[in-house]
Motif scaffolding. Structure first.
Motif, PDB file in Angstrom:
ATOM      1  N   HIS A   1       7.730  -5.983  14.481  1.00 49.41           N
ATOM      2  CA  HIS A   1       8.575  -7.176  14.608  1.00 49.41           C
ATOM      3  C   HIS A   1       8.899  -7.739  13.229  1.00 49.41           C
ATOM      4  CE1 HIS A   1       9.456 -11.481  15.274  1.00 49.41           C
ATOM      5  NE2 HIS A   1      10.091 -11.014  16.351  1.00 49.41           N
ATOM      6  N   ASN A   2       7.898  -7.769  12.362  1.00 48.58           N
ATOM      7  CA  ASN A   2       8.097  -8.277  11.011  1.00 48.58           C
ATOM      8  C   ASN A   2       9.064  -7.385  10.233  1.00 48.58           C
ATOM      9  OD1 ASN A   2       7.540 -10.065   8.826  1.00 48.58           O
ATOM     10  ND2 ASN A   2       6.181  -8.527   7.965  1.00 48.58           N
ATOM     11  N   VAL A   3       8.890  -6.075  10.318  1.00 57.57           N
ATOM     12  CA  VAL A   3       9.720  -5.142   9.561  1.00 57.57           C
ATOM     13  C   VAL A   3      11.163  -5.129  10.066  1.00 57.57           C
ATOM     14  CG1 VAL A   3      10.110  -2.670   9.093  1.00 57.57           C
ATOM     15  CG2 VAL A   3       7.822  -3.650   8.851  1.00 57.57           C
ATOM     16  N   PHE A   4      11.338  -5.039  11.391  1.00 54.56           N
ATOM     17  CA  PHE A   4      12.682  -4.848  11.951  1.00 54.56           C
ATOM     18  C   PHE A   4      13.406  -6.126  12.363  1.00 54.56           C
ATOM     19  CE2 PHE A   4      10.722  -0.684  12.598  1.00 54.56           C
ATOM     20  CZ  PHE A   4      11.695   0.121  12.034  1.00 54.56           C
ATOM     21  N   TYR A   5      12.706  -7.242  12.423  1.00 54.74           N
ATOM     22  CA  TYR A   5      13.355  -8.469  12.873  1.00 54.74           C
ATOM     23  C   TYR A   5      13.220  -9.601  11.864  1.00 54.74           C
ATOM     24  CZ  TYR A   5      14.814 -12.366  15.761  1.00 54.74           C
ATOM     25  OH  TYR A   5      15.456 -13.471  16.231  1.00 54.74           O
ATOM     26  N   THR A   6      11.996  -9.977  11.556  1.00 54.30           N
ATOM     27  CA  THR A   6      11.765 -11.119  10.670  1.00 54.30           C
ATOM     28  C   THR A   6      12.362 -10.895   9.287  1.00 54.30           C
ATOM     29  OG1 THR A   6       9.709 -11.567  11.852  1.00 54.30           O
ATOM     30  CG2 THR A   6       9.990 -12.646   9.731  1.00 54.30           C
ATOM     31  N   ASN A   7      12.178  -9.686   8.740  1.00 57.17           N
ATOM     32  CA  ASN A   7      12.664  -9.389   7.386  1.00 57.17           C
ATOM     33  C   ASN A   7      14.095  -8.878   7.358  1.00 57.17           C
ATOM     34  OD1 ASN A   7      10.243 -10.138   6.225  1.00 57.17           O
ATOM     35  ND2 ASN A   7       9.403  -8.071   6.280  1.00 57.17           N
ATOM     36  N   PHE A   8      14.792  -8.885   8.481  1.00 55.56           N
ATOM     37  CA  PHE A   8      16.149  -8.354   8.535  1.00 55.56           C
ATOM     38  C   PHE A   8      17.104  -9.366   7.917  1.00 55.56           C
ATOM     39  CE2 PHE A   8      20.132  -6.932  10.346  1.00 55.56           C
ATOM     40  CZ  PHE A   8      20.008  -5.556  10.245  1.00 55.56           C
ATOM     41  N   ASP A   9      17.633  -9.006   6.746  1.00 59.37           N
ATOM     42  CA  ASP A   9      18.576  -9.879   6.056  1.00 59.37           C
ATOM     43  C   ASP A   9      19.538  -9.017   5.239  1.00 59.37           C
ATOM     44  OD1 ASP A   9      16.988  -8.989   3.954  1.00 59.37           O
ATOM     45  OD2 ASP A   9      16.235 -10.973   3.405  1.00 59.37           O
TER      46      ASP A   9
END
Length: 116
Positions: free
Chosen positions: A14-22
């Motif tokens: 979740h952190n890699v593919f969603y939270t850090n998605f910018d």
């Protein structure tokens, strides 16, 4: 234990593919694709020639992909990638300068033969 591992993995993904998605992640992914394309080009040209060949486009893609990955590393403050991509850029730029120098010398030699 498996539930904890599953939750930890889920949180990580979740952190890699969603939270850090910018924007920077998109730039980093594009840069990596550009950087990887140089190997595909080199392989294709070598297969066509039947020997190992490094085309000029390999160095251009190396500079483009490496430069963008270097920028990405700077923004993400990742020292390992900053050192790796920064030193790689120097090598790619030097190789381009050597190729261009060789082309200039060949052109000058060809022009010199035409005037005699």
């Amino acid at each position: 234990m498996l539930i904890e591992l599953s939750n930890a993995l889920g949180g990580y993904l979740h952190n890699v593919f969603y939270t850090n998605f910018d924007f920077w992640l998109i730039l980093g992914l594009f840069a990596q694709a550009l950087f990887t394309a140089r190997f595909v080009i080199q392989w294709w040209v070598s297969e066509r020639a039947g020997k190992s060949v490094i085309p000029f486009s390999f160095w251009i893609l190396s500079i483009g992909g490496g430069g963008l990955l270097f920028l990405y590393a700077l923004v993400r403050a990742d020292l390992v990638y900053i050192i790796g991509q920064g030193s790689g850029l120097a090598i790619y730029i030097r190789n381009v300068s050597l190729v261009l120098k060789e082309k200039r010398e060949a052109k000058d030699a060809a022009q010199g033969q035409g005037t005699t």
